[in-house]
Motif scaffolding. Sequence first.
Motif, short mmCIF file in Angstrom:
data_model
loop_
_atom_site.label_atom_id
_atom_site.label_comp_id
_atom_site.label_asym_id
_atom_site.label_seq_id
_atom_site.Cartn_x
_atom_site.Cartn_y
_atom_site.Cartn_z
N GLY A 109 -1.31 17.09 -11.24
CA GLY A 109 -0.39 18.06 -10.67
C GLY A 109 -0.88 18.73 -9.41
O GLY A 109 -0.20 19.62 -8.88
N SER A 110 -2.04 18.34 -8.90
CA SER A 110 -2.56 18.92 -7.67
C SER A 110 -1.84 18.34 -6.46
O SER A 110 -0.99 17.46 -6.58
CB SER A 110 -4.07 18.66 -7.56
N ASP A 111 -2.20 18.84 -5.28
CA ASP A 111 -1.59 18.36 -4.04
C ASP A 111 -2.24 17.07 -3.54
O ASP A 111 -1.82 16.53 -2.50
CB ASP A 111 -1.69 19.43 -2.95
N ASP A 112 -3.25 16.58 -4.24
CA ASP A 112 -3.93 15.36 -3.81
C ASP A 112 -3.03 14.14 -4.00
O ASP A 112 -2.18 14.10 -4.91
CB ASP A 112 -5.22 15.16 -4.60
N LEU A 113 -3.23 13.15 -3.13
CA LEU A 113 -2.52 11.88 -3.23
C LEU A 113 -3.50 10.77 -3.58
O LEU A 113 -4.64 10.76 -3.10
CB LEU A 113 -1.81 11.55 -1.92
N ILE A 114 -3.06 9.85 -4.39
CA ILE A 114 -3.88 8.71 -4.78
C ILE A 114 -3.34 7.46 -4.09
O ILE A 114 -2.16 7.13 -4.23
CB ILE A 114 -3.88 8.50 -6.31
N ASP A 115 -4.20 6.79 -3.32
CA ASP A 115 -3.80 5.57 -2.63
C ASP A 115 -3.78 4.41 -3.62
O ASP A 115 -4.79 4.13 -4.28
CB ASP A 115 -4.76 5.26 -1.48
N GLN A 116 -2.64 3.73 -3.69
CA GLN A 116 -2.46 2.65 -4.64
C GLN A 116 -2.10 1.35 -3.92
O GLN A 116 -1.66 1.36 -2.77
CB GLN A 116 -1.34 2.99 -5.64
N LEU A 174 0.84 -1.19 0.00
CA LEU A 174 0.00 0.00 0.00
C LEU A 174 0.88 1.24 0.00
O LEU A 174 1.73 1.40 0.88
CB LEU A 174 -0.92 0.01 1.22
N PHE A 175 0.67 2.11 -0.97
CA PHE A 175 1.47 3.32 -1.06
C PHE A 175 0.63 4.44 -1.67
O PHE A 175 -0.49 4.21 -2.15
CB PHE A 175 2.73 3.08 -1.91
N SER A 176 1.16 5.64 -1.64
CA SER A 176 0.48 6.81 -2.20
C SER A 176 1.38 7.47 -3.22
O SER A 176 2.61 7.45 -3.09
CB SER A 176 0.11 7.81 -1.10
N GLU A 177 0.76 8.06 -4.23
CA GLU A 177 1.51 8.78 -5.24
C GLU A 177 0.75 10.05 -5.62
O GLU A 177 -0.48 10.12 -5.47
CB GLU A 177 1.74 7.91 -6.47
N PRO A 178 1.46 11.07 -6.09
CA PRO A 178 0.80 12.33 -6.45
C PRO A 178 -0.21 12.13 -7.57
O PRO A 178 -0.07 11.27 -8.43
CB PRO A 178 1.97 13.22 -6.89
N ALA A 179 -1.25 12.95 -7.54
CA ALA A 179 -2.27 12.90 -8.58
C ALA A 179 -1.66 13.32 -9.92
O ALA A 179 -0.80 14.20 -9.97
CB ALA A 179 -3.44 13.80 -8.23
N PRO A 180 -2.08 12.69 -11.02
CA PRO A 180 -1.50 13.02 -12.33
C PRO A 180 -1.82 14.43 -12.81
O PRO A 180 -1.16 14.94 -13.72
CB PRO A 180 -2.11 11.97 -13.26
N PHE A 212 0.91 -6.24 -10.68
CA PHE A 212 0.21 -5.10 -11.27
C PHE A 212 -0.22 -4.16 -10.14
O PHE A 212 -0.21 -4.53 -8.96
CB PHE A 212 -1.00 -5.55 -12.10
N THR A 213 -0.59 -2.95 -10.50
CA THR A 213 -0.97 -1.92 -9.53
C THR A 213 -2.39 -1.44 -9.81
O THR A 213 -2.79 -1.32 -10.98
CB THR A 213 0.01 -0.73 -9.60
N PHE A 214 -3.14 -1.17 -8.75
CA PHE A 214 -4.50 -0.67 -8.89
C PHE A 214 -4.80 0.28 -7.74
O PHE A 214 -4.07 0.31 -6.73
CB PHE A 214 -5.51 -1.82 -8.92
N GLU A 215 -5.87 1.06 -7.87
CA GLU A 215 -6.24 1.99 -6.81
C GLU A 215 -6.84 1.24 -5.62
O GLU A 215 -7.55 0.25 -5.79
CB GLU A 215 -7.24 3.02 -7.34
#
Length: 219
Positions: free
Chosen positions: A145-152, A137-143, A178-181
Amino acid sequence: MTREAVEEEKRSLEQEVAKWKEAANQEKQRRAELEQLEKELRFELNAEIERSKSLAAKGPSRDGPGSTTKGKFRGPGKEPTSMEGRVIRFYEDLTNLLVPKHYMEKSPHEGLPDEWCFSCVYTHAETSNALNFSLRLFSEPAPDGSDDLIDQVKYTPYELDKETDEFREKLGFFNTPFTFERSQLHVFLRSLGETVQNAAADQDNASENQGGEELVYPE
């Protein structure tokens, strides 16, 4: 000093003593609660260690290669005594998903939350086969360019080298990472169950057909 003053001082001292007694009783109760909590945590830790050892020692089954083992794994025979332990066991029975080990790692990207990795064993209720994999489980920046993080979530199977080619093929996209949200975890679990069931059923049918073949003697 008047009699009234003496009585007032006496009452004040009695109230002070009562406060100290109450504080002492509360401290005693708090220590007892902490000792009980420590016992429960130690029990859960020991149970988790035993479950991990059992999974590691279980190894390949005689009825099937690799990580597909016959007989649903339930860990040690002792039932959990704490409320948290019972909830964990309930979720295991409900989802057929065991998590014998998990750990935390720092994110390789500065400023992002820590990553959690869960070693998992999925056991299908109908086929009693198992599949070993990890979920990170990790987080990455939203594509955008906002400050939001997407949990992956990153899925990684392992010990598939011990499986047959047919079984790996039946796993479809579950035979490679593979990776998913994270919001799609429920879809992942449902798809995993259906895939493992179909793959294991085909493998069992192939074994039965192979075992039922008759030896033809040359004339």
